[in-house]
Design a protein around this motif. Structure first.
Motif, PDB file in Angstrom:
ATOM      1  N   ALA A   1       0.842  -1.195   0.000  1.00 40.72           N
ATOM      2  CA  ALA A   1       0.000   0.000   0.000  1.00 40.72           C
ATOM      3  C   ALA A   1       0.873   1.238   0.000  1.00 40.72           C
ATOM      4  O   ALA A   1       1.826   1.344   0.775  1.00 40.72           O
ATOM      5  CB  ALA A   1      -0.921   0.010   1.222  1.00 40.72           C
ATOM      6  N   LEU A   2       0.562   2.166  -0.883  1.00 41.91           N
ATOM      7  CA  LEU A   2       1.227   3.457  -0.932  1.00 41.91           C
ATOM      8  C   LEU A   2       0.150   4.543  -0.978  1.00 41.91           C
ATOM      9  O   LEU A   2      -0.873   4.359  -1.637  1.00 41.91           O
ATOM     10  CB  LEU A   2       2.124   3.565  -2.169  1.00 41.91           C
ATOM     11  N   VAL A   3       0.374   5.638  -0.284  1.00 46.57           N
ATOM     12  CA  VAL A   3      -0.648   6.681  -0.198  1.00 46.57           C
ATOM     13  C   VAL A   3      -0.043   8.038  -0.567  1.00 46.57           C
ATOM     14  O   VAL A   3       1.043   8.397  -0.100  1.00 46.57           O
ATOM     15  CB  VAL A   3      -1.251   6.756   1.220  1.00 46.57           C
ATOM     16  N   ILE A   4      -0.766   8.769  -1.413  1.00 44.38           N
ATOM     17  CA  ILE A   4      -0.380  10.116  -1.802  1.00 44.38           C
ATOM     18  C   ILE A   4      -1.499  11.065  -1.380  1.00 44.38           C
ATOM     19  O   ILE A   4      -2.679  10.794  -1.615  1.00 44.38           O
ATOM     20  CB  ILE A   4      -0.162  10.218  -3.322  1.00 44.38           C
ATOM     21  N   GLY A   5      -1.146  12.163  -0.763  1.00 43.61           N
ATOM     22  CA  GLY A   5      -2.147  13.126  -0.336  1.00 43.61           C
ATOM     23  C   GLY A   5      -2.676  13.948  -1.505  1.00 43.61           C
ATOM     24  O   GLY A   5      -2.122  13.921  -2.610  1.00 43.61           O
ATOM     25  N   PRO A   6      -3.736  14.707  -1.284  1.00 38.46           N
ATOM     26  CA  PRO A   6      -4.294  15.558  -2.348  1.00 38.46           C
ATOM     27  C   PRO A   6      -3.331  16.683  -2.683  1.00 38.46           C
ATOM     28  O   PRO A   6      -2.540  17.118  -1.844  1.00 38.46           O
ATOM     29  CB  PRO A   6      -5.585  16.092  -1.729  1.00 38.46           C
ATOM     30  N   THR A   7      -3.392  17.160  -3.923  1.00 35.64           N
ATOM     31  CA  THR A   7      -2.630  18.339  -4.300  1.00 35.64           C
ATOM     32  C   THR A   7      -3.581  19.482  -4.617  1.00 35.64           C
ATOM     33  O   THR A   7      -4.808  19.296  -4.617  1.00 35.64           O
ATOM     34  CB  THR A   7      -1.691  18.047  -5.481  1.00 35.64           C
ATOM     35  N   TYR A   8      -3.007  20.648  -4.890  1.00 38.78           N
ATOM     36  CA  TYR A   8      -3.828  21.840  -5.121  1.00 38.78           C
ATOM     37  C   TYR A   8      -3.119  22.733  -6.125  1.00 38.78           C
ATOM     38  O   TYR A   8      -2.043  22.403  -6.619  1.00 38.78           O
ATOM     39  CB  TYR A   8      -4.078  22.570  -3.790  1.00 38.78           C
ATOM     40  N   TYR A   9      -3.723  23.871  -6.434  1.00 46.63           N
ATOM     41  CA  TYR A   9      -3.194  24.716  -7.496  1.00 46.63           C
ATOM     42  C   TYR A   9      -2.954  26.158  -7.045  1.00 46.63           C
ATOM     43  O   TYR A   9      -2.673  27.029  -7.871  1.00 46.63           O
ATOM     44  CB  TYR A   9      -4.160  24.723  -8.699  1.00 46.63           C
TER      45      TYR A   9
ATOM     46  N   LEU B   1       0.556  21.683  -8.551  1.00 51.14           N
ATOM     47  CA  LEU B   1      -0.058  22.366  -9.686  1.00 51.14           C
ATOM     48  C   LEU B   1      -0.095  23.875  -9.455  1.00 51.14           C
ATOM     49  O   LEU B   1       0.076  24.362  -8.337  1.00 51.14           O
ATOM     50  CB  LEU B   1      -1.479  21.842  -9.913  1.00 51.14           C
ATOM     51  N   THR B   2      -0.335  24.594 -10.540  1.00 49.32           N
ATOM     52  CA  THR B   2      -0.571  26.036 -10.495  1.00 49.32           C
ATOM     53  C   THR B   2      -1.826  26.303 -11.311  1.00 49.32           C
ATOM     54  O   THR B   2      -2.308  25.417 -12.037  1.00 49.32           O
ATOM     55  CB  THR B   2       0.616  26.811 -11.094  1.00 49.32           C
ATOM     56  N   ALA B   3      -2.352  27.496 -11.219  1.00 51.18           N
ATOM     57  CA  ALA B   3      -3.609  27.812 -11.905  1.00 51.18           C
ATOM     58  C   ALA B   3      -3.499  27.607 -13.409  1.00 51.18           C
ATOM     59  O   ALA B   3      -4.466  27.200 -14.064  1.00 51.18           O
ATOM     60  CB  ALA B   3      -4.035  29.242 -11.586  1.00 51.18           C
ATOM     61  N   ASP B   4      -2.330  27.876 -13.991  1.00 48.09           N
ATOM     62  CA  ASP B   4      -2.184  27.725 -15.435  1.00 48.09           C
ATOM     63  C   ASP B   4      -2.091  26.270 -15.868  1.00 48.09           C
ATOM     64  O   ASP B   4      -2.124  25.974 -17.063  1.00 48.09           O
ATOM     65  CB  ASP B   4      -0.961  28.495 -15.943  1.00 48.09           C
ATOM     66  N   LEU B   5      -2.000  25.344 -14.909  1.00 46.93           N
ATOM     67  CA  LEU B   5      -2.001  23.916 -15.219  1.00 46.93           C
ATOM     68  C   LEU B   5      -3.380  23.291 -14.993  1.00 46.93           C
ATOM     69  O   LEU B   5      -3.526  22.071 -15.051  1.00 46.93           O
ATOM     70  CB  LEU B   5      -0.962  23.187 -14.357  1.00 46.93           C
ATOM     71  N   MET B   6      -4.387  24.146 -14.751  1.00 48.33           N
ATOM     72  CA  MET B   6      -5.743  23.678 -14.501  1.00 48.33           C
ATOM     73  C   MET B   6      -6.660  24.029 -15.661  1.00 48.33           C
ATOM     74  O   MET B   6      -6.408  24.979 -16.418  1.00 48.33           O
ATOM     75  CB  MET B   6      -6.283  24.320 -13.216  1.00 48.33           C
ATOM     76  N   GLN B   7      -7.741  23.258 -15.805  1.00 45.77           N
ATOM     77  CA  GLN B   7      -8.778  23.579 -16.777  1.00 45.77           C
ATOM     78  C   GLN B   7      -9.366  24.963 -16.456  1.00 45.77           C
ATOM     79  O   GLN B   7      -9.316  25.401 -15.296  1.00 45.77           O
ATOM     80  CB  GLN B   7      -9.892  22.524 -16.727  1.00 45.77           C
ATOM     81  N   PRO B   8      -9.932  25.667 -17.436  1.00 43.49           N
ATOM     82  CA  PRO B   8     -10.490  27.007 -17.175  1.00 43.49           C
ATOM     83  C   PRO B   8     -11.491  27.042 -16.024  1.00 43.49           C
ATOM     84  O   PRO B   8     -11.557  28.030 -15.287  1.00 43.49           O
ATOM     85  CB  PRO B   8     -11.149  27.375 -18.507  1.00 43.49           C
ATOM     86  N   ASP B   9     -12.260  25.952 -15.856  1.00 38.15           N
ATOM     87  CA  ASP B   9     -13.241  25.926 -14.771  1.00 38.15           C
ATOM     88  C   ASP B   9     -12.668  25.343 -13.476  1.00 38.15           C
ATOM     89  O   ASP B   9     -13.398  25.135 -12.502  1.00 38.15           O
ATOM     90  CB  ASP B   9     -14.491  25.144 -15.191  1.00 38.15           C
ATOM     91  N   LEU B  10     -11.360  25.049 -13.485  1.00 38.89           N
ATOM     92  CA  LEU B  10     -10.641  24.509 -12.321  1.00 38.89           C
ATOM     93  C   LEU B  10     -11.140  23.134 -11.891  1.00 38.89           C
ATOM     94  O   LEU B  10     -10.908  22.698 -10.752  1.00 38.89           O
ATOM     95  CB  LEU B  10     -10.724  25.489 -11.137  1.00 38.89           C
ATOM     96  N   SER B  11     -11.809  22.429 -12.802  1.00 40.35           N
ATOM     97  CA  SER B  11     -12.348  21.109 -12.467  1.00 40.35           C
ATOM     98  C   SER B  11     -11.279  20.026 -12.427  1.00 40.35           C
ATOM     99  O   SER B  11     -11.476  18.965 -11.830  1.00 40.35           O
ATOM    100  CB  SER B  11     -13.437  20.713 -13.465  1.00 40.35           C
ATOM    101  N   GLY B  12     -10.142  20.296 -13.055  1.00 40.73           N
ATOM    102  CA  GLY B  12      -9.086  19.296 -13.077  1.00 40.73           C
ATOM    103  C   GLY B  12      -7.878  19.797 -13.842  1.00 40.73           C
ATOM    104  O   GLY B  12      -7.927  20.852 -14.488  1.00 40.73           O
TER     105      GLY B  12
END
Length: 226
Positions: free
Chosen positions: A149-157, A192-203
């Motif tokens: 088992a390996l676990v990675i936490g959530p990331t953000y932008y 991630l950064t905002a420029d690496l996200m979809q325009p609606d920030l969904s992913g």
């Protein structure tokens, strides 16, 4: 079929060993499992080396590429992606499948390693205790099955990261530590950064997915059991 008489007369070395596996968490009560060792039939061939469990960022949203596929291409490892949008340790996500249910599906592929990647679907459950309970359940299933088992936490932008997102990561990290499972913090700093996200920030965009693939690959090369 072995008769009852034959079974009773079998040598003690033939008795199946019962192993008690205990996982105790300071946040949620411990869980104890009893499993049998040395099954009569050989273990099925492991057709998948790594299975990935996760939420929207791992499943992909409006993108042509997802990081588990890119990871497989860049490393040559057989990887199966069982992630579902919106899912989490507590969040049901699309189809009503939490990470624990995803682990059930992943184990049907008999992987050597299951990587669970936290997501933003659990943000609504921060500080509720439900994330810890779900993490204990999912990790226990993997450990009892004898898989890695390996676990990675959530990331953000964005920086600073919202307190609720950080709380989700911290809660998962604590459970992983108690279970003795490697944990990768994806918020220090956010991948991630905002420029690496979809325009609606969904992913993440395709480029964002590529960044995640590289981050995960660098970690897994030191963690995955060959």
């Amino acid at each position: 079929m072995v008769s009852r008489k034959a079974a009773l007369g079998a040598p003690r070395s033939g008795v199946v060993l019962l192993v008690a596996v205990a996982l105790v968490s300071a946040l949620v009560g411990g869980s104890v499992f009893v499993v049998t060792a040395a099954p009569a039939d050989p273990q099925p061939e492991r057709s998948v080396s790594i299975a990935v469990v996760g939420g929207s960022y791992t499943a992909g949203t409006n993108s042509d590429a997802v990081w588990p596929t890119l990871l497989a291409q860049r490393t040559g490892w057989p990887i199966a992606n069982f992630a579902l949008p919106g899912a989490g340790f507590a969040a049901d996500g699309r189809g009503g499948h939490t990470f624990s249910h995803q682990v059930d599906r992943a184990q049907a592929a008999h992987p050597r390693t299951i990587v669970i990647v936290g997501g933003l679907g659990d943000e609504q459950f921060a500080w509720s205790g439900r994330i810890s309970a779900g993490a204990i359940d999912a990790i226990n299933k993997i450990k009892v099955a004898g898989q890695q088992a390996l676990v990675i936490g959530p990331t953000y932008y964005e920086t600073p990261v919202p307190a609720s997102v950080r709380a989700v990561s911290d809660e998962i990290h604590k459970v992983a530590d108690v279970a003795g499972v490697p944990f990768l913090d994806a918020l220090n700093p956010p991948w991630l950064t905002a420029d690496l996200m979809q325009p609606d920030l969904s992913g993440p965009t395709d480029q964002g997915q590529s960044v995640i693939a590289d981050k995960v690959a660098a970690w897994l090369r030191n963690e995955v059991a060959e």
